[in-house]
Design a protein around this motif. Structure first.
Motif, PDB file in Angstrom:
ATOM      1  N   VAL A  40       0.836  -1.202   0.000  1.00  0.00           N
ATOM      2  CA  VAL A  40       0.000   0.000   0.000  1.00  0.00           C
ATOM      3  C   VAL A  40       0.871   1.251   0.000  1.00  0.00           C
ATOM      4  CG1 VAL A  40      -1.590   1.355   1.393  1.00  0.00           C
ATOM      5  CG2 VAL A  40      -2.000  -1.071   1.055  1.00  0.00           C
ATOM      6  N   LEU A  41       1.891   1.267   0.858  1.00  0.00           N
ATOM      7  CA  LEU A  41       2.798   2.419   0.903  1.00  0.00           C
ATOM      8  C   LEU A  41       3.420   2.639  -0.474  1.00  0.00           C
ATOM      9  CD1 LEU A  41       4.670   2.105   4.303  1.00  0.00           C
ATOM     10  CD2 LEU A  41       2.814   3.623   3.672  1.00  0.00           C
ATOM     11  N   PHE A  42       3.839   1.514  -1.087  1.00  0.00           N
ATOM     12  CA  PHE A  42       4.447   1.606  -2.416  1.00  0.00           C
ATOM     13  C   PHE A  42       3.445   2.153  -3.413  1.00  0.00           C
ATOM     14  CE2 PHE A  42       4.702  -0.406  -6.560  1.00  0.00           C
ATOM     15  CZ  PHE A  42       5.895   0.121  -7.005  1.00  0.00           C
ATOM     16  N   MET A  43       2.202   1.618  -3.358  1.00  0.00           N
ATOM     17  CA  MET A  43       1.204   1.999  -4.362  1.00  0.00           C
ATOM     18  C   MET A  43       0.861   3.479  -4.275  1.00  0.00           C
ATOM     19  SD  MET A  43      -0.623   1.121  -6.861  1.00  0.00           S
ATOM     20  CE  MET A  43      -1.914   1.956  -7.761  1.00  0.00           C
ATOM     21  N   VAL A  44       0.754   4.002  -3.029  1.00  0.00           N
ATOM     22  CA  VAL A  44       0.447   5.431  -2.873  1.00  0.00           C
ATOM     23  C   VAL A  44       1.549   6.268  -3.535  1.00  0.00           C
ATOM     24  CG1 VAL A  44       0.129   7.302  -1.221  1.00  0.00           C
ATOM     25  CG2 VAL A  44      -0.859   5.071  -0.752  1.00  0.00           C
ATOM     26  N   ILE A  51       1.601   9.348 -11.996  1.00  0.00           N
ATOM     27  CA  ILE A  51       0.629  10.286 -12.540  1.00  0.00           C
ATOM     28  C   ILE A  51       1.272  11.652 -12.742  1.00  0.00           C
ATOM     29  CG2 ILE A  51      -0.491  11.314 -10.505  1.00  0.00           C
ATOM     30  CD1 ILE A  51      -3.129  10.440 -11.884  1.00  0.00           C
ATOM     31  N   SER A  52       2.237  11.991 -11.886  1.00  0.00           N
ATOM     32  CA  SER A  52       2.893  13.284 -12.115  1.00  0.00           C
ATOM     33  C   SER A  52       3.792  13.214 -13.335  1.00  0.00           C
ATOM     34  CB  SER A  52       3.668  13.723 -10.870  1.00  0.00           C
ATOM     35  OG  SER A  52       4.512  12.700 -10.445  1.00  0.00           O
ATOM     36  N   ASP A  53       4.377  12.047 -13.593  1.00  0.00           N
ATOM     37  CA  ASP A  53       5.134  11.893 -14.836  1.00  0.00           C
ATOM     38  C   ASP A  53       4.234  12.051 -16.048  1.00  0.00           C
ATOM     39  OD1 ASP A  53       7.486  11.557 -13.583  1.00  0.00           O
ATOM     40  OD2 ASP A  53       7.562   9.366 -13.757  1.00  0.00           O
ATOM     41  N   MET A  54       3.029  11.439 -15.948  1.00  0.00           N
ATOM     42  CA  MET A  54       2.098  11.501 -17.071  1.00  0.00           C
ATOM     43  C   MET A  54       1.581  12.908 -17.282  1.00  0.00           C
ATOM     44  SD  MET A  54      -0.088   8.047 -16.537  1.00  0.00           S
ATOM     45  CE  MET A  54       0.561   6.448 -16.992  1.00  0.00           C
ATOM     46  N   GLN A  55       1.512  13.707 -16.206  1.00  0.00           N
ATOM     47  CA  GLN A  55       0.995  15.066 -16.312  1.00  0.00           C
ATOM     48  C   GLN A  55       2.113  16.094 -16.394  1.00  0.00           C
ATOM     49  OE1 GLN A  55      -1.345  15.077 -12.780  1.00  0.00           O
ATOM     50  NE2 GLN A  55      -3.152  14.220 -13.788  1.00  0.00           N
ATOM     51  N   ASN A  56       3.322  15.612 -16.657  1.00  0.00           N
ATOM     52  CA  ASN A  56       4.461  16.511 -16.806  1.00  0.00           C
ATOM     53  C   ASN A  56       4.740  17.336 -15.554  1.00  0.00           C
ATOM     54  OD1 ASN A  56       6.569  17.204 -18.348  1.00  0.00           O
ATOM     55  ND2 ASN A  56       5.427  18.337 -19.898  1.00  0.00           N
ATOM     56  N   ARG A  57       4.595  16.695 -14.386  1.00  0.00           N
ATOM     57  CA  ARG A  57       4.964  17.340 -13.127  1.00  0.00           C
ATOM     58  C   ARG A  57       6.100  16.536 -12.505  1.00  0.00           C
ATOM     59  NH1 ARG A  57       1.412  16.462  -9.221  1.00  0.00           N
ATOM     60  NH2 ARG A  57       0.105  14.936 -10.279  1.00  0.00           N
ATOM     61  N   ILE A  58       6.594  17.005 -11.353  1.00  0.00           N
ATOM     62  CA  ILE A  58       7.673  16.265 -10.705  1.00  0.00           C
ATOM     63  C   ILE A  58       7.114  15.283  -9.687  1.00  0.00           C
ATOM     64  CG2 ILE A  58       9.720  16.466  -9.243  1.00  0.00           C
ATOM     65  CD1 ILE A  58      10.165  19.197 -10.577  1.00  0.00           C
ATOM     66  N   GLY A  59       6.107  15.693  -8.931  1.00  0.00           N
ATOM     67  CA  GLY A  59       5.536  14.793  -7.923  1.00  0.00           C
ATOM     68  C   GLY A  59       6.375  14.758  -6.671  1.00  0.00           C
ATOM     69  N   PRO A  60       6.181  13.746  -5.812  1.00  0.00           N
ATOM     70  CA  PRO A  60       6.928  13.677  -4.558  1.00  0.00           C
ATOM     71  C   PRO A  60       8.430  13.686  -4.816  1.00  0.00           C
ATOM     72  CG  PRO A  60       5.386  11.831  -4.752  1.00  0.00           C
ATOM     73  CD  PRO A  60       5.293  12.599  -6.001  1.00  0.00           C
ATOM     74  N   ALA A  61       9.153  14.605  -4.178  1.00  0.00           N
ATOM     75  CA  ALA A  61      10.590  14.689  -4.444  1.00  0.00           C
ATOM     76  C   ALA A  61      11.386  15.082  -3.206  1.00  0.00           C
ATOM     77  CB  ALA A  61      10.839  15.695  -5.558  1.00  0.00           C
ATOM     78  N   LYS A  62      10.698  15.215  -2.047  1.00  0.00           N
ATOM     79  CA  LYS A  62      11.409  15.699  -0.864  1.00  0.00           C
ATOM     80  C   LYS A  62      11.767  14.564   0.092  1.00  0.00           C
ATOM     81  CE  LYS A  62      11.014  20.056  -2.030  1.00  0.00           C
ATOM     82  NZ  LYS A  62      12.128  20.574  -2.827  1.00  0.00           N
ATOM     83  N   GLY A  64      12.769  11.187   1.433  1.00  0.00           N
ATOM     84  CA  GLY A  64      13.372   9.952   0.945  1.00  0.00           C
ATOM     85  C   GLY A  64      14.047  10.080  -0.398  1.00  0.00           C
ATOM     86  N   GLY A  65      14.899  11.049  -0.538  1.00  0.00           N
ATOM     87  CA  GLY A  65      15.723  11.121  -1.738  1.00  0.00           C
ATOM     88  C   GLY A  65      15.046  11.809  -2.909  1.00  0.00           C
ATOM     89  N   ARG A  66      15.686  11.707  -4.050  1.00  0.00           N
ATOM     90  CA  ARG A  66      15.269  12.457  -5.230  1.00  0.00           C
ATOM     91  C   ARG A  66      13.890  12.009  -5.725  1.00  0.00           C
ATOM     92  NH1 ARG A  66      16.899  13.457 -10.572  1.00  0.00           N
ATOM     93  NH2 ARG A  66      17.530  11.325 -10.970  1.00  0.00           N
ATOM     94  N   PHE A  67      13.540  10.726  -5.487  1.00  0.00           N
ATOM     95  CA  PHE A  67      12.271  10.219  -5.998  1.00  0.00           C
ATOM     96  C   PHE A  67      11.170  10.208  -4.939  1.00  0.00           C
ATOM     97  CE2 PHE A  67      15.495   8.357  -8.751  1.00  0.00           C
ATOM     98  CZ  PHE A  67      15.056   8.867  -9.968  1.00  0.00           C
ATOM     99  N   GLY A  68      11.478  10.715  -3.747  1.00  0.00           N
ATOM    100  CA  GLY A  68      10.453  10.824  -2.712  1.00  0.00           C
ATOM    101  C   GLY A  68       9.831   9.512  -2.291  1.00  0.00           C
ATOM    102  N   VAL A  69      10.644   8.446  -2.204  1.00  0.00           N
ATOM    103  CA  VAL A  69      10.090   7.120  -1.918  1.00  0.00           C
ATOM    104  C   VAL A  69       9.452   7.029  -0.536  1.00  0.00           C
ATOM    105  CG1 VAL A  69      11.276   5.559  -3.469  1.00  0.00           C
ATOM    106  CG2 VAL A  69      12.463   6.440  -1.473  1.00  0.00           C
ATOM    107  N   LEU A  70       9.830   7.924   0.381  1.00  0.00           N
ATOM    108  CA  LEU A  70       9.272   7.821   1.734  1.00  0.00           C
ATOM    109  C   LEU A  70       8.059   8.727   1.923  1.00  0.00           C
ATOM    110  CD1 LEU A  70      12.507   7.599   3.877  1.00  0.00           C
ATOM    111  CD2 LEU A  70      11.018   5.767   3.119  1.00  0.00           C
ATOM    112  N   ASP A  75       3.381  10.885   4.998  1.00  0.00           N
ATOM    113  CA  ASP A  75       1.963  11.262   5.050  1.00  0.00           C
ATOM    114  C   ASP A  75       1.226  10.483   6.124  1.00  0.00           C
ATOM    115  OD1 ASP A  75       2.314  13.027   3.048  1.00  0.00           O
ATOM    116  OD2 ASP A  75       1.481  11.760   1.463  1.00  0.00           O
ATOM    117  N   GLY A  76       1.541   9.174   6.191  1.00  0.00           N
ATOM    118  CA  GLY A  76       0.876   8.324   7.187  1.00  0.00           C
ATOM    119  C   GLY A  76       1.169   8.796   8.587  1.00  0.00           C
TER     120      GLY A  76
END
Lengths: 394, 209
Positions: A40-44, A51-62, A64-70, A75-76
């Protein structure tokens, strides 16, 4: 037939139940729970990122590193520390109960999904599947029937109008699409000859048509039941394009408008857990579950899990893709699609599949007869609509 | 005396039975005692769940699943729908009794039903043994046995039930239509017009006052 039934039972219980068996079951339960939470954490995170890639945005990036994995973990934790509000006009007991009615069935549904083959722990053989009840796939339908209560009661007990409207929409939608869902599952059950999810997966493991294609139900049943199931499952999940349940422009947040903090988190959890579970169910029913070639390198017991996860990822991505691409349906369009297209089509297809199972020439009769009935039905609808328009025009 | 045999069954079996019975009876009492119709409906779901648990304990997995899907998943949801949409989800006054003498009548009915149950059970208490005539063994045997009985011995009853359901569906469609052929939407439009008029009158009144 008998062989299938033998295979359906978990070999773990063959020699009676002792402490070791109980421990293994407890361990399996714990692992399933943990895996599902991580999924679930992964899916969120994955949904937000893709979806941010598809909409030409960056999305979570703060976080857990450059890709915002955490990001989803952050949020939880944040949700845990938020104030838990209880509306003054709420029915307090039901308001507290509803999130659990949503989250618990979501957990339980995953229990019947076979995620891998058989492994041996301390001389006990066991299937990589938490539970394999003889009515496996019906258990899933029962759980989805129960999760309607979570949504419905959440809306009603909030004591405010938008949640109530959202929950009425949601429960009508979930009850309507359950019929198409059940009928497309029935086609799978007709060819597999068993309701057990394990037997359904075993049934698909042989060589398929032509010898090189896999014997997956998506191919064996024609693609139609798969498409019906996919659409009905999306509606059951209240995911886009069927998310008019929480249409922000009309209903604020739908049934969970009044919820905050941990109770809201439970709804959120249930929604994403259901997305993961239903993707896994699609894989189980139509794509052979964990079946796939063993390619060496990795140990043999690991390959089925790898195949299962790979197939699962495809459907998780498809759900995100739906959300990024398709506009939301209107309520009447949703009901028309469910009752006038999906249910007749799945009934017709079930008839054809059953006819082929009995005698192939029956199908030669069933298909033209079905087409004739479909023509008559659509003609009747056309005439009806024309008459209504005539009346409205006057 | 005979109650002892209940505990002669395996511990897990009796524990399941007792748990199931507590769930069922608790739910049933809740249905009767709850003041709020929505709470009563929820208690009904609990009762249906308890019955499903007992079905599983008897090896009738299919019946248990269908019990939850059909009764809990569809029928009570429709009850709740009606309760919520008609706005009768208010607590009821206990003092006003709509039916005269309902308590003595209820007691008489309970006595008759209990007598019938005892007669049918030939005064035998639960023995812990599976109460069905044929043993249900192995996964999926359930479904096959049920299908065989429905499509051979009880075929007529089964088909008659489906005809009944079709009649109910046709009747529901017929009732939702108007005899004069007008669309239901006409009512809706009339409602909107009336509301608009009322609003206009209200704003007029505000302007004049």
């Amino acid at each position: 037939m008998n062989l299938l039934h033998l295979l359906a039972a978990d070999p773990l219980f063959n020699d009676g139940v002792d402490v070791g068996v109980v421990l293994i079951v407890a361990l399996k339960t714990l692992i399933t729970f943990a895996v599902l939470m991580v999924a679930v954490l992964f899916m969120v995170w994955y949904e937000r990122k893709l979806i941010s890639d598809m909409q030409n945005r960056i999305g979570p990036a703060k976080a857990g590193g450059r890709f915002g994995v955490l990001q989803s973990l952050a949020d939880g934790i944040k949700l845990f520390f938020k104030e838990d509000l209880l509306p003054e006009r709420a029915d307090k007991r039901v308001f507290r109960l509803a999130p659990y009615l949503s989250a618990v069935p979501a957990f339980l549904s995953f229990a019947v999904v076979p995620v891998g083959g058989t492994i041996t722990i301390a001389s006990h053989q066991t299937n990589l599947q938490l539970a394999d009840p003889p009515v496996g796939i019906l258990f899933l339908l029962a759980m989805s029937g129960i999760s309607v209560y979570g949504v419905m009661l959440a809306g009603w007990s909030s004591g405010s109008k938008y949640p109530l409207l959202g929950s009425v929409r949601a429960s009508a939608q979930m009850v309507s699409y359950e019929a198409a869902l059940g009928l497309s599952i029935a086609t799978v059950v007709v060819v597999a000859g068993s309701l057990s999810t394990h037997a359904i997966v075993v049934d698909q493991s042989g060589a398929g048509p032509g010898g090189f294609l896999p014997s997956w139900n998506i191919i064996r049943l024609g693609v139609v039941p798969f498409v019906i199931f996919m659409i009905a499952a999306t509606a059951e999940l209240n995911r886009p394009p069927f998310d008019l349940v929480e249409a922000e422009q009309e209903l604020v947040g739908g049934f969970h408008t009044e919820y905050s903090s941990i109770r809201f988190a439970l709804f959120f959890l249930a929604e994403f857990m259901n997305t993961v579970t239903w993707s896994a169910i699609i894989v189980t029913l139509f794509l052979g579950g964990p079946s796939g070639p063993l390619l060496g390198v990795l140990p043999d017991w690991l390959w089925p899990i790898v195949w299962f996860l790979a197939k699962l990822m495809v459907f998780l991505s498809v759900y995100v893709w739906f959300r990024a691409t398709l506009p939301r349906l209107r309520y009447d369009q949703l009901m028309d699609l469910g009752w006038k297209v999906l249910i007749p089509l799945s009934l017709f297809w079930l008839l054809v599949i059953a006819a082929v199972r009995v005698e192939s020439w029956y199908a030669a009769v069933a298909i033209p007869a079905g087409l004739a009935i479909a023509f008559l039905l659509s003609r009747a609808m056309q005439v009806g609509r024309a008459r209504v328009e005539e009346k409205v025009g006057q | 005396m005979q109650l002892v045999s209940l505990f002669a069954a395996t511990k897990v079996d009796s524990l399941t039975f007792i748990l199931g019975a507590v769930i069922i009876l608790g739910g049933a009492l809740g249905v009767v005692l709850a003041r709020n119709p929505v709470h009563a409906a929820l208690m009904l779901v609990q009762t249906l769940f308890g019955v499903a648990v007992l079905f599983v304990a008897q090896g009738a997995h299919f019946l248990a699943a269908v019990q939850v899907i059909v009764y809990a998943g569809a029928i009570v949801v429709l009850f709740l729908f009606v309760i919520m949409l008609l706005g009768v989800d208010k607590e009821e006054l206990v003092a006003a009794e709509p039916l005269q003498n309902q308590i003595p009548i209820a007691l008489a009915v309970i006595a008759v039903v209990a007598a019938e149950l005892l007669l049918l059970g030939r005064q035998r208490w639960a023995t812990g043994a599976p109460s069905v005539v044929g043993r249900l063994e192995g996964p999926s045997r359930n479904v096959e046995q049920l299908a065989e009985v429905i499509f051979t011995r009880y075929l007529f009853a089964f088909e008659a039930t489906s005809v009944l359901l079709v009649i109910a569906v046709v009747a529901a469609v017929a009732l939702s239509r108007r005899s004069d052929g007008s669309d239901v939407d006409a009512d809706y439009i009339a409602g909107i017009e009336a509301a608009e008029q009322a609003l206009a009158e209200e704003s007029d009144a505000e302007v004049t006052s």
